[in-house]
Design a protein around this motif. Structure first.
Motif, PDB file in Angstrom:
ATOM      1  N   LEU A   1     -62.014   0.207 -53.363  1.00 54.49           N
ATOM      2  CA  LEU A   1     -62.010  -0.844 -54.378  1.00 54.49           C
ATOM      3  C   LEU A   1     -60.694  -1.611 -54.431  1.00 54.49           C
ATOM      4  O   LEU A   1     -60.509  -2.460 -55.298  1.00 54.49           O
ATOM      5  CB  LEU A   1     -62.293  -0.224 -55.751  1.00 54.49           C
TER       6      LEU A   1
ATOM      7  N   LYS B   1     -60.909  -5.448 -54.353  1.00 54.13           N
ATOM      8  CA  LYS B   1     -61.921  -6.047 -55.220  1.00 54.13           C
ATOM      9  C   LYS B   1     -61.312  -6.301 -56.601  1.00 54.13           C
ATOM     10  O   LYS B   1     -60.484  -5.522 -57.074  1.00 54.13           O
ATOM     11  CB  LYS B   1     -63.131  -5.127 -55.348  1.00 54.13           C
ATOM     12  N   PRO B   2     -61.724  -7.383 -57.251  1.00 53.30           N
ATOM     13  CA  PRO B   2     -61.198  -7.654 -58.601  1.00 53.30           C
ATOM     14  C   PRO B   2     -61.763  -6.666 -59.622  1.00 53.30           C
ATOM     15  O   PRO B   2     -62.834  -6.092 -59.427  1.00 53.30           O
ATOM     16  CB  PRO B   2     -61.682  -9.080 -58.900  1.00 53.30           C
ATOM     17  N   ASP B   3     -61.011  -6.454 -60.692  1.00 50.49           N
ATOM     18  CA  ASP B   3     -61.487  -5.592 -61.771  1.00 50.49           C
ATOM     19  C   ASP B   3     -62.716  -6.231 -62.426  1.00 50.49           C
ATOM     20  O   ASP B   3     -62.838  -7.450 -62.494  1.00 50.49           O
ATOM     21  CB  ASP B   3     -60.401  -5.392 -62.826  1.00 50.49           C
ATOM     22  N   THR B   4     -63.597  -5.392 -62.899  1.00 50.25           N
ATOM     23  CA  THR B   4     -64.797  -5.870 -63.577  1.00 50.25           C
ATOM     24  C   THR B   4     -64.773  -5.387 -65.022  1.00 50.25           C
ATOM     25  O   THR B   4     -63.844  -4.705 -65.455  1.00 50.25           O
ATOM     26  CB  THR B   4     -66.066  -5.328 -62.895  1.00 50.25           C
ATOM     27  N   PHE B   5     -65.824  -5.709 -65.727  1.00 47.43           N
ATOM     28  CA  PHE B   5     -65.982  -5.277 -67.109  1.00 47.43           C
ATOM     29  C   PHE B   5     -65.958  -3.747 -67.211  1.00 47.43           C
ATOM     30  O   PHE B   5     -65.510  -3.186 -68.199  1.00 47.43           O
ATOM     31  CB  PHE B   5     -67.310  -5.838 -67.644  1.00 47.43           C
ATOM     32  N   PHE B   6     -66.425  -3.073 -66.176  1.00 51.63           N
ATOM     33  CA  PHE B   6     -66.561  -1.618 -66.223  1.00 51.63           C
ATOM     34  C   PHE B   6     -65.253  -0.873 -65.935  1.00 51.63           C
ATOM     35  O   PHE B   6     -65.164   0.318 -66.203  1.00 51.63           O
ATOM     36  CB  PHE B   6     -67.653  -1.159 -65.256  1.00 51.63           C
ATOM     37  N   THR B   7     -64.266  -1.554 -65.413  1.00 49.96           N
ATOM     38  CA  THR B   7     -62.996  -0.891 -65.103  1.00 49.96           C
ATOM     39  C   THR B   7     -62.376  -0.246 -66.348  1.00 49.96           C
ATOM     40  O   THR B   7     -62.043   0.944 -66.325  1.00 49.96           O
ATOM     41  CB  THR B   7     -62.025  -1.871 -64.435  1.00 49.96           C
TER      42      THR B   7
END
Length: 111
Positions: A40, A43-49
């Motif tokens: 990861l 990859k950019p951070d998402t809401f779930f991070t």
């Protein structure tokens, strides 16, 4: 009816084992996080991070509370207040020593 079931029979009253288990849990958690984060990395951070981070933090607090406080609390409830305080202080002291050794090894370049 037989012997009563001891609810804390499998919990250790050895502060060294408790502190080592806490350290092992930390090493295990960091190892898992390191290997899981590699794919990861780009990859950019998402809401779930932050959800995963807070979930891991909550799990870690629960595990550490169990390792550091459960047995002393049971001793305290049983009226063994000096033993409870002694177990807690010794466990924290040994864990502090492990942490200090880790810091010395880290800053000396050994690890």
């Amino acid at each position: 009816m037989g012997e009563p079931i001891l609810y804390n029979q499998s919990i250790t009253k050895n502060p060294l084992i408790n502190a080592l288990c806490a350290s092992a849990y930390i090493v295990f958690g960091v190892t898992i996080m390191t290997f899981m984060a590699q794919p990861l990395k780009n990859k950019p951070d998402t809401f779930f991070t932050p959800i995963v981070f807070l979930s891991l933090l909550t799990l870690s607090v629960a595990v550490m509370a169990f390792l550091f406080f459960y047995q002393p609390l049971m001793l305290f409830i049983e009226g063994k207040k000096k033993d409870a305080v002694s177990l807690f202080v010794k466990t924290v002291g040994i864990f502090a020593a492990i942490t200090a050794i880790s810091l010395v090894l880290l800053f000396s370049g050994v690890i």
